[in-house]
Scaffold this motif. Structure first.
Motif, mmCIF file in Angstrom:
data_model
loop_
_atom_site.group_PDB
_atom_site.id
_atom_site.type_symbol
_atom_site.label_atom_id
_atom_site.label_comp_id
_atom_site.label_asym_id
_atom_site.label_seq_id
_atom_site.Cartn_x
_atom_site.Cartn_y
_atom_site.Cartn_z
ATOM 1 N N GLU A 75 0.829 -1.213 0.000
ATOM 2 C CA GLU A 75 0.000 0.000 0.000
ATOM 3 C C GLU A 75 0.862 1.261 0.000
ATOM 4 N N GLU A 76 1.931 1.235 0.782
ATOM 5 C CA GLU A 76 2.807 2.397 0.859
ATOM 6 C C GLU A 76 3.462 2.676 -0.489
ATOM 7 N N ALA A 77 3.959 1.614 -1.139
ATOM 8 C CA ALA A 77 4.580 1.788 -2.451
ATOM 9 C C ALA A 77 3.566 2.295 -3.474
ATOM 10 N N GLU A 78 2.343 1.786 -3.382
ATOM 11 C CA GLU A 78 1.292 2.225 -4.308
ATOM 12 C C GLU A 78 0.977 3.708 -4.110
ATOM 13 N N GLU A 79 0.861 4.140 -2.857
ATOM 14 C CA GLU A 79 0.564 5.539 -2.564
ATOM 15 C C GLU A 79 1.677 6.466 -3.062
ATOM 16 N N GLU A 80 2.905 5.972 -3.072
ATOM 17 C CA GLU A 80 4.038 6.781 -3.513
ATOM 18 C C GLU A 80 4.249 6.727 -5.028
ATOM 19 N N GLY A 81 3.367 5.993 -5.731
ATOM 20 C CA GLY A 81 3.475 5.909 -7.176
ATOM 21 C C GLY A 81 4.488 4.916 -7.681
ATOM 22 N N GLU A 82 5.024 4.083 -6.796
ATOM 23 C CA GLU A 82 5.979 3.039 -7.197
ATOM 24 C C GLU A 82 5.184 1.787 -7.582
ATOM 25 N N TYR A 83 4.523 1.849 -8.744
ATOM 26 C CA TYR A 83 3.543 0.826 -9.085
ATOM 27 C C TYR A 83 4.171 -0.534 -9.374
ATOM 28 N N GLY A 84 5.324 -0.539 -10.010
ATOM 29 C CA GLY A 84 5.981 -1.815 -10.271
ATOM 30 C C GLY A 84 6.378 -2.520 -8.986
ATOM 31 N N GLU A 85 6.954 -1.750 -8.065
ATOM 32 C CA GLU A 85 7.342 -2.320 -6.774
ATOM 33 C C GLU A 85 6.109 -2.796 -6.004
ATOM 34 N N ALA A 86 5.052 -1.986 -6.006
ATOM 35 C CA ALA A 86 3.831 -2.362 -5.292
ATOM 36 C C ALA A 86 3.253 -3.652 -5.856
ATOM 37 N N ALA A 87 3.217 -3.779 -7.177
ATOM 38 C CA ALA A 87 2.681 -4.990 -7.798
ATOM 39 C C ALA A 87 3.490 -6.219 -7.391
ATOM 40 N N ALA A 88 4.796 -6.055 -7.313
ATOM 41 C CA ALA A 88 5.658 -7.177 -6.918
ATOM 42 C C ALA A 88 5.389 -7.594 -5.481
ATOM 43 N N VAL A 89 5.175 -6.613 -4.591
ATOM 44 C CA VAL A 89 4.913 -6.943 -3.186
ATOM 45 C C VAL A 89 3.534 -7.580 -3.043
ATOM 46 N N TYR A 90 2.543 -7.053 -3.766
ATOM 47 C CA TYR A 90 1.220 -7.690 -3.743
ATOM 48 C C TYR A 90 1.300 -9.143 -4.233
ATOM 49 N N GLN A 91 2.161 -9.383 -5.223
ATOM 50 C CA GLN A 91 2.313 -10.749 -5.724
ATOM 51 C C GLN A 91 2.910 -11.657 -4.652
ATOM 52 N N ARG A 92 3.869 -11.143 -3.895
ATOM 53 C CA ARG A 92 4.423 -11.934 -2.783
ATOM 54 C C ARG A 92 3.343 -12.230 -1.748
ATOM 55 N N TYR A 93 2.522 -11.245 -1.511
ATOM 56 C CA TYR A 93 1.408 -11.420 -0.574
ATOM 57 C C TYR A 93 0.468 -12.521 -1.084
ATOM 58 N N LEU A 94 0.100 -12.447 -2.362
ATOM 59 C CA LEU A 94 -0.854 -13.408 -2.933
ATOM 60 C C LEU A 94 -0.267 -14.808 -3.037
ATOM 61 N N ALA A 95 1.050 -14.906 -3.047
ATOM 62 C CA ALA A 95 1.664 -16.229 -3.026
ATOM 63 C C ALA A 95 1.428 -16.928 -1.693
#
Length: 361
Positions: free
Chosen positions: A210-230
């Motif tokens: 969420e923090e990365a998404e709010e800061e506009g770091e969309y690629g990083e946020a997507a990668a962290v969400y993917q780790r979460y979904l794993a």
């Protein structure tokens, strides 16, 4: 059942039970539990773990936003009692206003403390013990303690033990007990250990994403969400958030996949239908976009954004009668915004062009 048909969103980690167990119980009782808050959320639960992750100002702003949207706010204990996983102590018939008057505590501060279970009861009727605690907290506030300092300090103490202590505040972020031998930290029964490293890791990953998404770091946020979904493949909100990040980063096909994943997990996820419709419209798949917008409206009949977009889609496709119908429906929900003025102009335009062949509606 009190839970059936309700959608609960949790803000902050729960302290008493792992979220996964709570989710299972909510579903068993006919309700739905989501991480975070969406349009379908009817009840927002403020987990006590939020006290460790957010500032007082951030919590206050979140409370005002959720209360302003008409959702019912629940403390963690209040949520557990609603699920019949915890019982309230013996109650009295003391109303909220009477307690506030007797304790001389500001209503807003009382509500914030109550939301994080600083009292025996999370709502009225309150007990005499709650009055004692409210008076103690009012004294601490008068000495300069913030409500957040109090809430964080009393989390590991039983309410019964707190009423017997002389609470003291110095220039720190901790409340102490004044004893004959001097000041000491508050004693009391520790809360049930969440234990599971996986649960804590999920909370940390979601917050990081969420923090990365709010800061506009969309690629990083997507990668962290993917780790979460794993770790947790069942979280529709995480899949939806990842789709938004992928779309913002220009990965439209991957975004569509994750919107679809969110909808497979939760077919009532109106925002996912809406965003997937937007994506399909951008790719020229107008019929698919139309179906998805209609699904969003079927799920949430007052979803003004979906209604407006469907009207515009029909207008662009030359379906003027349908465009007028949806713009008029939009105007039932919004009469004052710039979007409402656009809808009014759209209705007027369609009326002028349909006038020779059909009477004005």
């Amino acid at each position: 059942m009190a839970v059936a048909g309700k959608t609960f969103g949790i803000v902050g980690p729960l302290s008493a039970f792992p979220r996964r167990l709570i989710a299972r119980e909510v579903e068993r009782q006919g309700g739905h539990l989501r991480r975070g808050v969406t349009r379908q959320t009817t009840h927002v639960v403020f987990g006590r773990g939020l006290l460790l992750k957010a500032t007082d100002a951030e919590i206050e702003a979140r409370l005002e936003r959720e209360a302003g949207n008409g959702r019912r706010l629940l403390s963690e204990n209040g949520f557990l009692r609603l699920l019949n996983l915890a019982t309230a102590p013996e109650t009295s018939a003391l109303p909220r206003q009477s307690l506030i008057d007797q304790a001389k505590i500001a209503p807003r501060l009382f509500d914030l403390l109550s939301l994080f279970d600083a009292f025996e009861h999370d709502c009225e009727p309150y007990s005499f013990r709650d009055v004692i605690l409210a008076r103690k907290y009012a004294g601490l506030i008068a000495s300069g303690a913030g409500w957040g300092t109090i809430a964080r300090s009393v989390q590991r103490s039983s309410h019964a033990s707190l009423t017997a202590l002389s609470l003291h505040h110095e220039r720190s972020r901790t409340i102490y007990a004044r004893r004959a031998e001097g000041l000491s930290e508050l004693d009391g029964q520790l809360l049930l250990d969440l234990g599971a490293v996986e649960e804590a890791e999920l909370e940390e990953l979601f917050a990081q994403a969420e923090e990365a998404e709010e800061e506009g770091e969309y690629g990083e946020a997507a990668a962290v969400y993917q780790r979460y979904l794993a770790i947790d493949r069942t979280d529709s909100v995480a899949a939806f958030n990842r789709a938004n990040c992928l779309r913002a980063a220009g990965h439209e096909l991957d975004a569509a996949h994750d919107y679809a994943r969110a909808l497979k997990l939760d077919p009532s996820f109106a925002e996912a239908w809406f965003n997937l419709a937007g994506l399909m419209g951008e790719r020229g798949r107008i019929d698919t976009a139309r179906r998805h917008l209609q699904k969003a409206i079927d799920v949430d009949g007052d979803y003004a954004d979906a209604i407006f977009n469907l009207a515009k889609l029909e207008f662009d496709a030359g379906n003027l009668g349908e465009a007028r119908r949806w713009w008029k429906r939009y105007l039932e929900l919004d009469r004052d915004s710039e979007w409402a003025r656009t809808a009014e102009r759209g209705v007027q335009f369609v009326n002028l062009h349909l006038l020779p062949t059909a009477p004005r509606a």
